[in-house]
Enzyme design. Structure first.
Site, PDB file in Angstrom:
ATOM      1  N   CYS A 119       0.807  -1.222   0.000  1.00  0.00           N
ATOM      2  CA  CYS A 119       0.000   0.000   0.000  1.00  0.00           C
ATOM      3  C   CYS A 119       0.840   1.272   0.000  1.00  0.00           C
ATOM      4  CB  CYS A 119      -0.950  -0.005   1.198  1.00  0.00           C
ATOM      5  SG  CYS A 119      -2.164  -1.345   1.150  1.00  0.00           S
ATOM      6  N   HIS A 261      -3.169   7.334   2.272  1.00  0.00           N
ATOM      7  CA  HIS A 261      -3.603   6.032   1.776  1.00  0.00           C
ATOM      8  C   HIS A 261      -4.986   5.737   2.336  1.00  0.00           C
ATOM      9  CE1 HIS A 261      -3.985   1.840   1.020  1.00  0.00           C
ATOM     10  NE2 HIS A 261      -3.709   1.472   2.266  1.00  0.00           N
ATOM     11  N   ASN A 291     -10.181   0.002   0.031  1.00  0.00           N
ATOM     12  CA  ASN A 291      -8.721   0.052  -0.006  1.00  0.00           C
ATOM     13  C   ASN A 291      -8.232  -0.603  -1.293  1.00  0.00           C
ATOM     14  OD1 ASN A 291      -5.975  -0.314   0.310  1.00  0.00           O
ATOM     15  ND2 ASN A 291      -6.092  -1.070   2.403  1.00  0.00           N
TER      16      ASN A 291
END
Length: 338
Positions: A119, A261, A291
């Site tokens: 990520c 993020h 996500n």
């Protein structure tokens, strides 16, 4: 750790693009498979739905579309692109997917390669590309973040299946010489805590010949210790952002946008609170995409640019974090045409 203090790197952000799959899976649909519901998911994560790649789509398709949109915004001839970096943990080809994107674009002069940092991948790729441009050896770079975590999710695991989606985002970077976009960054890793979030290879071995066997080439589903990841993020992200702001001698009230993020709305809110950044300056599209790993930051950036929230000259504080464990942050001005 890799970092810089405030430097005039002469690198401008001149374009952005994004692409998402057509198929939408809403929270209530997941509730038909596992013991959950829309209220439970939204209260704990901020996620309302996610998109997943279907039969007639591919990760390379999404990444190519995102790249095309960024190139169009930047008004580039594809033959002038020197570098393409694809940040992904879910390549279609383990030997590299970036060259396929290069071919799709027709950017025959560009060097193309993949980079994996989960990520945090987009930020790691952003800093890597910036180093090439700052060296003077290259002038234009495409940085793409794209992931298809839906194929590695255990859809019967309530703790993880509600979190992830698929998507792609891209930015166009240009060595401008006299106009600095990226003014500060820092990247960090801590492998001792990697077990908190991983997608590991299976430990299955098959007989090959007498006296020898080989490991089967397959991976286990995503495993995550949610509480540990949350504690890691709310501790380390404010620290790394604070250090960059201090190095660059910029106060938090000067930040136009906080771009993190997109993992969990609670994390976004906690980090914003640490810097007294009002909610209207916190960029979030978790509700619509969940996500998307390396794609979350460029996807959110592109949406905010195209709907005119982000304007040329805006200062953006950005941070990514995730498996590894890895995390990073960057401070940059947007110089795109919008």
């Amino acid at each position: 750790m890799i970092s810089n203090s405030q430097l005039d790197l002469g690198i401008s952000f001149v374009g952005s693009g994004s692409a998402t799959p057509q198929k939408i899976i809403k929270n209530d649909q997941l509730g038909q498979r596992v013991d959950t519901n829309d209220e439970w998911i939204q209260t704990r994560t901020g996620i309302g739905q996610r998109r997943v790649i279907g039969e007639n789509e591919s990760l390379i398709d999404l990444a190519t579309d995102a790249a095309v949109n960024a190139v169009k915004m930047a008004d580039w001839d594809v033959q002038t692109i020197d570098l393409i970096i694809l940040a992904t943990s879910t390549p279609e080809d383990l030997f590299g997917s970036a060259p396929k994107i290069q071919s799709n674009l027709g950017a025959s002069n560009a060097v193309a390669f993949d980079l994996t940092a989960a990520c945090s991948g987009f930020l790691f790729a952003l800093v890597t590309a910036s180093q090439y441009l700052a060296s003077g050896s290259m002038k234009r770079a495409l940085v793409i973040g794209a992931d298809q975590l839906s194929k590695w999710v255990d859809w019967d695991d309530r703790k993880t299946c509600v979190l992830f989606g698929d998507g792609a985002g891209a930015v166009a970077l240009e060595s401008s010489g006299d106009e600095s976009g990226l003014i500060g960054y820092d990247l960090k890793s801590d492998g001792s805590k990697g077990g908190c979030l991983n997608l590991s290879q299976s430990n299955v071995f098959l007989d090959l010949v007498q006296g020898a066997n080989h490991q089967k080439g397959e991976y286990l589903p995503i495993k995550m210790e949610g509480k540990e990841v949350y504690k890691f993020a709310v501790k380390e992200v404010p620290i790394i952002l604070g250090e960059i702001l201090e190095k660059c001698q910029i106060k938090s009230e000067s930040i136009d946008w906080l771009l993190l993020h997109q993992a969990n709305q609670r994390i976004l809110d906690a980090v914003a609170s640490r810097f007294s950044i009002p909610s209207e300056k916190v960029l979030s599209n978790l509700k619509y995409y969940g996500n998307t790993s390396a794609a979350t930051i460029p996807l959110m950036l592109d949406e905010a640019v195209r709907d005119k929230r982000i304007k040329s000259g805006d200062l953006i504080a950005c941070s990514g974090f995730g498996a590894g464990l890895s995390w990073g942050a960057a401070l940059f001005y947007w110089h795109g045409p919008y």
